[in-house]
Design a protein around this motif. Structure first.
Motif, PDB file in Angstrom:
ATOM      1  N   GLN A 141      -8.188  -7.496   9.907  1.00  0.00           N
ATOM      2  CA  GLN A 141      -7.624  -6.875   8.680  1.00  0.00           C
ATOM      3  C   GLN A 141      -7.789  -5.326   9.025  1.00  0.00           C
ATOM      4  O   GLN A 141      -8.591  -5.040   9.765  1.00  0.00           O
ATOM      5  N   THR A 194      -3.168   6.070  -2.715  1.00  0.00           N
ATOM      6  CA  THR A 194      -2.448   4.771  -2.472  1.00  0.00           C
ATOM      7  C   THR A 194      -2.805   4.358  -0.865  1.00  0.00           C
ATOM      8  O   THR A 194      -2.745   5.039  -0.047  1.00  0.00           O
ATOM      9  N   THR A 223      -3.123   0.697   2.006  1.00  0.00           N
ATOM     10  CA  THR A 223      -2.267  -0.613   2.455  1.00  0.00           C
ATOM     11  C   THR A 223      -3.234  -1.287   3.150  1.00  0.00           C
ATOM     12  O   THR A 223      -3.962  -0.662   4.011  1.00  0.00           O
ATOM     13  N   GLU A 271      -3.709  -4.733   5.409  1.00  0.00           N
ATOM     14  CA  GLU A 271      -2.921  -5.700   6.224  1.00  0.00           C
ATOM     15  C   GLU A 271      -4.081  -6.519   6.873  1.00  0.00           C
ATOM     16  O   GLU A 271      -5.155  -6.068   7.203  1.00  0.00           O
ATOM     17  N   LEU A 292      -0.374 -10.939   5.603  1.00  0.00           N
ATOM     18  CA  LEU A 292      -0.605  -9.999   4.293  1.00  0.00           C
ATOM     19  C   LEU A 292      -0.368  -8.653   4.716  1.00  0.00           C
ATOM     20  O   LEU A 292      -0.947  -7.854   5.667  1.00  0.00           O
ATOM     21  N   ARG A 293       0.559  -7.865   3.775  1.00  0.00           N
ATOM     22  CA  ARG A 293       0.534  -6.409   3.751  1.00  0.00           C
ATOM     23  C   ARG A 293       0.784  -5.977   2.347  1.00  0.00           C
ATOM     24  O   ARG A 293       2.048  -6.216   1.839  1.00  0.00           O
ATOM     25  N   GLN A 294      -0.060  -5.516   1.537  1.00  0.00           N
ATOM     26  CA  GLN A 294      -0.027  -5.228   0.078  1.00  0.00           C
ATOM     27  C   GLN A 294      -0.607  -3.914  -0.035  1.00  0.00           C
ATOM     28  O   GLN A 294      -1.711  -3.764   0.197  1.00  0.00           O
ATOM     29  N   SER A 295      -0.141  -3.036  -0.909  1.00  0.00           N
ATOM     30  CA  SER A 295      -0.525  -1.751  -1.149  1.00  0.00           C
ATOM     31  C   SER A 295      -1.558  -2.044  -2.596  1.00  0.00           C
ATOM     32  O   SER A 295      -1.188  -2.765  -3.201  1.00  0.00           O
ATOM     33  N   PHE A 296      -2.570  -1.002  -2.650  1.00  0.00           N
ATOM     34  CA  PHE A 296      -3.236  -0.998  -3.761  1.00  0.00           C
ATOM     35  C   PHE A 296      -3.451   0.275  -4.126  1.00  0.00           C
ATOM     36  O   PHE A 296      -3.673   1.259  -3.338  1.00  0.00           O
ATOM     37  N   PHE A 306      -7.834 -10.518  -2.822  1.00  0.00           N
ATOM     38  CA  PHE A 306      -6.318 -10.750  -2.092  1.00  0.00           C
ATOM     39  C   PHE A 306      -6.441 -12.027  -1.531  1.00  0.00           C
ATOM     40  O   PHE A 306      -7.437 -12.675  -1.205  1.00  0.00           O
ATOM     41  N   GLU A 365      -1.538 -16.562   1.774  1.00  0.00           N
ATOM     42  CA  GLU A 365      -0.536 -17.518   1.244  1.00  0.00           C
ATOM     43  C   GLU A 365      -0.242 -18.583   2.448  1.00  0.00           C
ATOM     44  O   GLU A 365       0.169 -18.080   3.543  1.00  0.00           O
TER      45      GLU A 365
END
Length: 802
Positions: A181, A202, A204, A206, A215-219, A231, A234
């Motif tokens: 990660q 912001t 990201t 991963e 998983l690649r998601q911004s917060f 997080f 899936e």
């Protein structure tokens, strides 16, 4: 804190706000323009983050120095900073809440200063120069480097302090724990064990783990205390390859939902247990319960497919017939074919023969041999005509229309035709047709006759047969045995039509008695009719003559009651009651009859009063329009007048019609009073001036009390004569005639009198609730008026014939 920024360039000074950031630095068109750079070129940006400005390079072809240090990434800007871009220098100075950004030539910043020692002698030879023993430059260089090192260390510590002040502690939790990660963003996050320090902004995250989607998601991180971000990874779906024998494409469904099938019959499903339905063309469906492992694992399912067809043998007579299964051609008979199980439509067709269709059910794997299918030859067509046309056609006991007609008949067999037409003998024929043959046949029909004896009253009436004049209404007729229309007629009589069908075996008699036109009209008139306004009107058919007026010896007689001999020749209808307020207000909703003697005259069932003769005539025209009758009155200069030619529309009764209804109709002799003879009345028979109004009126009927001080509801008292109410009493009534006197006419017959053509007053007939003397209560009493009164209303009449 709100700051204002001023940009000072060779073009002048201009002001910008924080909302205008980021600012582009570059050639013409940039927010901060540097001469000499190509238009549209951007070499750097100045942006704000939480109120702090920072510089970020944009074009790698232009070297960028921040405080004399080359940079290729973002750098914070503080007061006193200098940024060199090629030949240009940008100064960043902060004074209170104002920030000054000045752009100038970098050469303007050079500080040239000669050494402190005197210059060498220009004539001194370089080789003869003496260098002092203590002139070693190394200590000064070391001091300068040490100063730079300390300054860099101080700046680093300052940056770390600022970072720590503004940074937010953050924890990143990923379930399940990934193999790898990372967190990216600017400024970069600083890790401390399981936590990180980050500046608000912001970022990201991963992460990767075998069997799961990457998983690649911004917060978004905001300023404040500790923040934790959770997080979920899936799961990858499982993959199932369905291998079938034979190898054919498959369709896969789960719970009636069809799944997408990839190449090599591969489907994707999330981890779990499923009931799979596998279907193919021409093979039986297979159902399997299967557990999908998921996590991207590839599983295999092997199936041996069973045929879904039956082998079918089809023969026909004759052979070589085309065979279609569910509309699709499969070959010619005799035929062995494979038919998918279930109910199927089989069609056989062959030129010259009728197609055969049948439904048959088949079971997979069960061979079937169908019974030989017999094909019938095509029908033939018979085009049939007769002279004359219109004969009914019966073939084999079935009706096939009337000639001319085209009839389809089975070929190769005889058919019996029977042709019938009234007035003609029955014709029979036998006919056979070949397949697809069209034959034309014409048959001449033979007429048949019968005898009819016609007789008419009167005997000299005329007769027409089927529209042709045939002489006298009494004669012997020889007619064809079909229906004939016989019309008997004579001027002054109503024609009569008789339809007769002669018979060949026996004669017939037709006896007719014609009625006169007058008889027919009289028989057609209803005794009672209703108007659109709801009034009941009764038929009066005067016959003979009668006297209007009174003899000189009659008590209470007035001078305007001269006797006249009158004859009415036209039947007419007269309303049985006076027009009520409710009926009149359907025509004029605003009308009010008012009050009199302290009581109301305006009840719905009371007779309408306080209406002029013109108002009454307008009501009659309105009622005629409702019943689609011709109006009886016209309007001229705002006044109504009777039309010169009598119409069938509603009108006021003529004076003679009123007198006939009141004194003659239904009576054995001319009545003197509404109740008959003798004054005063012995019983309550109408609404007259009585004890109810004795406090106001002098002339009342002594000892009489009808219960009403003013007008009574129409029809409150018994009809006198039969069928008519209130011809005497309640309210007096307008008539159609202009007023006039007629002296010396007692012996001269007057037919259908209608009064003078012009005048100032109209005749008023009948007594009212204000009248109680012998003079006023007599039916021969005549009055007149030119305006409305509170005891004056009207009833309506119309002619019975048109």
């Amino acid at each position: 804190m709100r700051r204002v920024f001023f940009i000072d360039t060779v073009s002048g000074v201009r002001r910008v706000e924080a909302a205008d950031f980021p600012l582009a630095i570059g050639g013409a068109g940039a927010d901060i323009s540097l001469p000499g750079l190509p238009a549209g070129t951007v070499v750097a940006h100045i942006a704000l983050a939480d109120g702090h400005a920072y510089l970020q390079p944009a074009d790698a072809d232009v070297e960028l120095f921040h405080n004399h240090e080359f940079i290729d990434t973002s750098a914070w800007l503080k007061s006193g900073d200098r940024v060199q871009l090629g030949d240009w220098l940008l100064k960043w100075d902060i004074k209170g809440d104002q920030v000054f950004i000045k752009v100038g030539d970098s050469r303007d910043e050079l500080e040239l200063q000669p050494p402190a020692e005197p210059p060498p002698d220009p004539e001194e030879d370089e080789t003869t120069r003496v260098i002092p023993v203590n002139s070693n430059p190394m200590p000064a260089v070391k001091r300068r480097r040490l100063r730079y090192l300390l300054l860099a260390l101080f700046s680093l510590l300052a940056l770390i302090a600022v970072f720590v002040i503004f940074a937010t502690p953050v924890a990143i939790n990923i379930n399940p724990e990934p193999d790898d990660q990372s967190v990216s963003g600017f400024p970069p996050a600083v890790s401390f064990g399981s936590r990180m320090l980050v500046v608000p902004g912001t970022y990201t995250v991963e992460a990767e783990l075998a069997g799961y989607q990457p998983l690649r998601q911004s917060f978004e991180v905001s300023s404040g205390g500790f923040r934790a971000f959770d997080f979920e990874l899936e799961e990858l779906p499982g993959r199932l390859q369905i291998m079938v024998d034979p190898s054919v494409p498959v369709r896969v469904s789960v719970a009636d939902a069809e799944l997408p099938v990839e190449r090599d019959n591969i489907i994707s499903l999330q981890r779990g247990t499923y009931e799979l339905l596998i279907e193919t063309d021409r093979y039986l469906a297979e159902s399997r319960e299967l557990e999908i492992a998921g996590f991207g694992e590839l599983q295999a399912l092997q199936l041996a497919l069973q045929p879904a067809w039956a082998e079918v043998f089809i023969t026909s007579e004759p052979e070589t017939a085309q065979v279609n299964i569910d509309g699709e051609p499969v070959g010619q008979t005799p035929l062995v074919t494979e038919i998918i199980q279930g109910q199927r439509e089989i069609e056989l067709s062959l030129a010259g023969f009728k197609s055969r269709r049948m439904l048959a059910s088949f079971v997979a794997g069960t061979p079937v041999e169908l019974d030989r299918i017999i094909l019938e030859p095509n029908d033939g067509t018979l085009a049939l005509e007769t002279r004359p046309q219109g004969a009914t056609v019966s073939i084999g006991g079935n009706f096939h229309g009337t000639t001319p007609v085209a009839v389809t008949l089975a070929s190769g067999t005889p058919h019996e035709l029977i042709l019938n037409k009234p007035g003609y003998g029955v014709a029979r024929r036998t006919i056979s047709l070949e397949p697809d043959e069209r034959k034309e046949l014409q048959v001449d029909l033979t007429p048949e006759y019968g005898i009819v004896f016609a007789s008419s009253i009167p005997a000299d009436a005329s007769l027409t047969v089927d529209g042709k004049r045939s002489g006298s209404g009494t004669q012997r007729l020889r007619l064809t045995t079909r229906p004939h229309e016989l019309v008997f007629s004579k001027p002054g009589y109503v024609p009569q039509t008789v339809t007769v069908t002669p018979r060949t075996a026996t004669s017939q008699n037709v006896d007719v008695a014609l009625n006169t036109v007058v008889q027919v009209k009289e028989e057609a008139r209803p005794a009672v009719l209703k108007t659109a306004g709801g009034q009941e009107m009764r038929l009066l058919e005067p016959s003979g003559t009668f006297q209007m007026g009174a003899s000189r010896r009659e008590a209470g007689r007035r001078a305007n009651e001269s006797q006249r001999l009158v004859e009415l020749t036209r039947p007419y209808y007269l309303s049985s009651r006076e027009v009520s307020n409710a009926e009149f207000r359907r025509f004029d909703s605003k009308h009010r009859s008012g009050t009199a003697e302290g009581v109301s005259l305006d009840g719905d069932r009371q007779p309408v009063v306080n209406v002029s003769w013109d108002d009454a005539a307008r009501y009659c025209n309105w009622l005629s329009e409702q019943d689609k009758l011709n109006p009886a009155y016209g309007e001229k200069d705002g006044r109504m007048e009777a039309l010169p030619s009598a119409t069938n529309g509603y009108r006021l009764p003529t004076e003679a019609e009123w007198v006939y209804a009141a004194r003659v109709s239904g009576r054995s002799g001319a009545a003197r009073y509404p109740w008959g003879e003798g004054y005063p009345p012995k019983a309550v028979t109408g609404n007259f001036a009585d004890a109810q109004i004795a406090d106001t009126l002098a002339n009342i009927v002594k000892g009489y009390n009808d219960g009403y001080r003013s007008s009574a509801p129409v029809g409150s008292f018994s009809a006198q004569p039969e069928g008519f109410h209130d011809l005497g009493g309640n309210v007096a009534e307008w008539t159609n005639d202009f007023y006039a006197v007629y002296p010396g006419q007692s012996d001269r017959l007057v037919t259908d009198p209608a009064g003078p053509a012009v005048g100032d007053h109209h005749v008023v007939r009948g007594s009212s609730w204000r009248d109680g003397s012998i003079t006023e209560l007599r039916l021969s009493y005549r009055d007149y008026s030119r305006g409305p009164r509170d005891n004056l209303g009207f009833r309506i009449a119309r002619y019975a014939d048109k």
